[in-house]
Scaffold this motif. Structure first.
Motif, PDB file in Angstrom:
ATOM      1  N   ILE A 195       0.822  -1.215   0.000  1.00 43.43           N
ATOM      2  CA  ILE A 195       0.000   0.000   0.000  1.00 43.43           C
ATOM      3  C   ILE A 195       0.857   1.266   0.000  1.00 43.43           C
ATOM      4  O   ILE A 195       0.495   2.265  -0.633  1.00 43.43           O
ATOM      5  CB  ILE A 195      -0.990  -0.008   1.196  1.00 43.43           C
ATOM      6  CG1 ILE A 195      -1.990   1.142   1.091  1.00 43.43           C
ATOM      7  CG2 ILE A 195      -0.254  -0.003   2.517  1.00 43.43           C
ATOM      8  CD1 ILE A 195      -2.885   1.078  -0.135  1.00 43.43           C
ATOM      9  N   ASP A 196       2.020   1.248   0.649  1.00 43.25           N
ATOM     10  CA  ASP A 196       2.890   2.418   0.622  1.00 43.25           C
ATOM     11  C   ASP A 196       3.339   2.731  -0.802  1.00 43.25           C
ATOM     12  O   ASP A 196       3.401   3.902  -1.213  1.00 43.25           O
ATOM     13  CB  ASP A 196       4.119   2.196   1.513  1.00 43.25           C
ATOM     14  CG  ASP A 196       3.792   2.224   2.994  1.00 43.25           C
ATOM     15  OD1 ASP A 196       2.594   2.350   3.324  1.00 43.25           O
ATOM     16  OD2 ASP A 196       4.717   2.109   3.806  1.00 43.25           O
ATOM     17  N   HIS A 201       2.533   6.240  -5.765  1.00 36.84           N
ATOM     18  CA  HIS A 201       2.330   6.382  -7.209  1.00 36.84           C
ATOM     19  C   HIS A 201       0.853   6.596  -7.531  1.00 36.84           C
ATOM     20  O   HIS A 201       0.390   6.252  -8.624  1.00 36.84           O
ATOM     21  CB  HIS A 201       2.893   5.156  -7.922  1.00 36.84           C
ATOM     22  CG  HIS A 201       4.364   4.978  -7.684  1.00 36.84           C
ATOM     23  ND1 HIS A 201       5.314   5.763  -8.296  1.00 36.84           N
ATOM     24  CD2 HIS A 201       5.043   4.146  -6.860  1.00 36.84           C
ATOM     25  CE1 HIS A 201       6.521   5.406  -7.872  1.00 36.84           C
ATOM     26  NE2 HIS A 201       6.379   4.426  -7.002  1.00 36.84           N
ATOM     27  N   GLU A 202       0.147   7.216  -6.598  1.00 34.26           N
ATOM     28  CA  GLU A 202      -1.282   7.496  -6.785  1.00 34.26           C
ATOM     29  C   GLU A 202      -1.533   8.333  -8.035  1.00 34.26           C
ATOM     30  O   GLU A 202      -2.494   8.112  -8.776  1.00 34.26           O
ATOM     31  CB  GLU A 202      -1.821   8.213  -5.546  1.00 34.26           C
ATOM     32  CG  GLU A 202      -3.278   8.592  -5.605  1.00 34.26           C
ATOM     33  CD  GLU A 202      -3.724   9.332  -4.352  1.00 34.26           C
ATOM     34  OE1 GLU A 202      -4.834   9.882  -4.383  1.00 34.26           O
ATOM     35  OE2 GLU A 202      -2.969   9.364  -3.358  1.00 34.26           O
ATOM     36  N   ALA A 203      -0.652   9.316  -8.284  1.00 37.17           N
ATOM     37  CA  ALA A 203      -0.852  10.191  -9.445  1.00 37.17           C
ATOM     38  C   ALA A 203      -0.790   9.407 -10.749  1.00 37.17           C
ATOM     39  O   ALA A 203      -1.590   9.642 -11.673  1.00 37.17           O
ATOM     40  CB  ALA A 203       0.201  11.304  -9.443  1.00 37.17           C
ATOM     41  N   ASP A 209      -1.069   7.393 -16.182  1.00 42.21           N
ATOM     42  CA  ASP A 209       0.298   7.534 -16.690  1.00 42.21           C
ATOM     43  C   ASP A 209       0.963   6.161 -16.682  1.00 42.21           C
ATOM     44  O   ASP A 209       1.623   5.774 -15.719  1.00 42.21           O
ATOM     45  CB  ASP A 209       1.076   8.532 -15.835  1.00 42.21           C
ATOM     46  CG  ASP A 209       2.406   8.913 -16.443  1.00 42.21           C
ATOM     47  OD1 ASP A 209       2.919   8.161 -17.282  1.00 42.21           O
ATOM     48  OD2 ASP A 209       2.952   9.972 -16.056  1.00 42.21           O
ATOM     49  N   LEU A 210       0.788   5.409 -17.767  1.00 45.41           N
ATOM     50  CA  LEU A 210       1.292   4.045 -17.824  1.00 45.41           C
ATOM     51  C   LEU A 210       2.816   4.018 -17.783  1.00 45.41           C
ATOM     52  O   LEU A 210       3.409   3.155 -17.132  1.00 45.41           O
ATOM     53  CB  LEU A 210       0.781   3.341 -19.075  1.00 45.41           C
ATOM     54  CG  LEU A 210       1.186   1.880 -19.262  1.00 45.41           C
ATOM     55  CD1 LEU A 210       0.774   1.033 -18.070  1.00 45.41           C
ATOM     56  CD2 LEU A 210       0.576   1.318 -20.546  1.00 45.41           C
ATOM     57  N   ALA A 211       3.464   4.961 -18.477  1.00 44.44           N
ATOM     58  CA  ALA A 211       4.930   4.988 -18.482  1.00 44.44           C
ATOM     59  C   ALA A 211       5.473   5.160 -17.071  1.00 44.44           C
ATOM     60  O   ALA A 211       6.450   4.503 -16.679  1.00 44.44           O
ATOM     61  CB  ALA A 211       5.433   6.103 -19.391  1.00 44.44           C
ATOM     62  N   ALA A 212       4.812   6.026 -16.270  1.00 44.54           N
ATOM     63  CA  ALA A 212       5.258   6.231 -14.892  1.00 44.54           C
ATOM     64  C   ALA A 212       5.045   4.977 -14.062  1.00 44.54           C
ATOM     65  O   ALA A 212       5.858   4.645 -13.196  1.00 44.54           O
ATOM     66  CB  ALA A 212       4.529   7.420 -14.269  1.00 44.54           C
ATOM     67  N   LEU A 213       3.952   4.256 -14.323  1.00 43.53           N
ATOM     68  CA  LEU A 213       3.701   3.016 -13.589  1.00 43.53           C
ATOM     69  C   LEU A 213       4.749   1.967 -13.922  1.00 43.53           C
ATOM     70  O   LEU A 213       5.209   1.231 -13.044  1.00 43.53           O
ATOM     71  CB  LEU A 213       2.314   2.474 -13.925  1.00 43.53           C
ATOM     72  CG  LEU A 213       1.153   2.824 -13.004  1.00 43.53           C
ATOM     73  CD1 LEU A 213      -0.070   2.008 -13.390  1.00 43.53           C
ATOM     74  CD2 LEU A 213       1.504   2.585 -11.558  1.00 43.53           C
TER      75      LEU A 213
END
Length: 229
Positions: A195-196, A201-203, A209-213
């Motif tokens: 969960i942390d 990476h909630e945004a 934002d798939l690249a950020a994920l």
């Protein structure tokens, strides 16, 4: 939001009002339901304008402790007011001349010919599924991860991952993302992250934002096991 402020999945009433009181009409289901035929993942919640005494009975009134089928719900699902799971134990036999269940008024012998002989399929909801107000989920339905169910929909059968379904009977309105993005999201299975990490990476998760994920996954092994259907 700081991770330490996020309620534990064992919290029954995780939503706090402005005055600090817990909102009794919103519950984490695996904290509010103790039923042998339910299997619910962490952080999946249901809301109700008039909180019931028995959430299991309220949401799935035909699922009994001795039912053959299960109701399986993944993680981070969102279930609105008025949703009902009509599970397989609600079915009548309808292959003969009458669907009348004579046996339920006369001893409930399971061998009686007026009772259905199965199969009694499980109802399965994947991860991060949003079920809108007043929707009905029919026996044996399989809602894939990322499905959004429109308000008042009557859903049977199997949905596609990250689809939007609506209507009676429900039909697919559109896919939320491309096939390639959907496959990648199922592989990333962010709902299985700590969960942390999710909150950090909630945004990216909520902003699409798939690249950020993908960057957030880092060296985390990519698995397809998060998809329940």
């Amino acid at each position: 939001m700081p991770a330490h402020n996020f309620p534990a999945p064992s919290t029954r009433a995780p939503l706090l009002m402005p005055d600090g009181r817990p909102h009794a009409g919103t519950v984490f289901l695996n904290a509010a339901i103790d039923h042998p035929r339910w299997d619910v993942g962490d952080y999946s919640y249901a809301s109700c304008h008039r909180p019931p005494d028995d959430w299991a009975m309220h949401l799935a009134p035909y699922l009994y402790p001795d039912s053959e089928e299960m109701l399986r719900i993944g993680k981070f699902c969102q279930i609105a007011d008025g949703v009902m799971f009509v599970t397989a134990s609600a079915n009548h036999r309808y292959d003969g001349f009458s669907s009348y269940p004579f046996a339920i008024f006369d001893g409930m012998d399971p061998a009686r010919p007026s009772l259905p002989d199965g199969p009694f399929p499980d109802t399965v909801v994947g991860h991060d599924v949003w079920i809108g107000q007043g929707a009905k989920i029919l026996p044996g339905a399989k809602l894939a991860s990322g499905t959004i169910v429109g308000a008042g929909a009557v859903v049977g059968g199997t949905t596609n991952p990250y689809s939007v379904v609506a209507g009676n009977p429900a039909r697919e309105i559109r896919r939320r993302f491309s096939q390639a993005a959907t496959r990648r999201l199922l592989d990333l299975a962010w709902w299985d992250w700590p969960i942390d990490t999710i909150l950090s990476h909630e945004a990216a998760i909520c902003g699409g934002d798939l690249a950020a994920l993908v960057r957030a996954a880092g060296s985390r092994p990519l698995v397809s096991g998060g998809e329940k259907t």
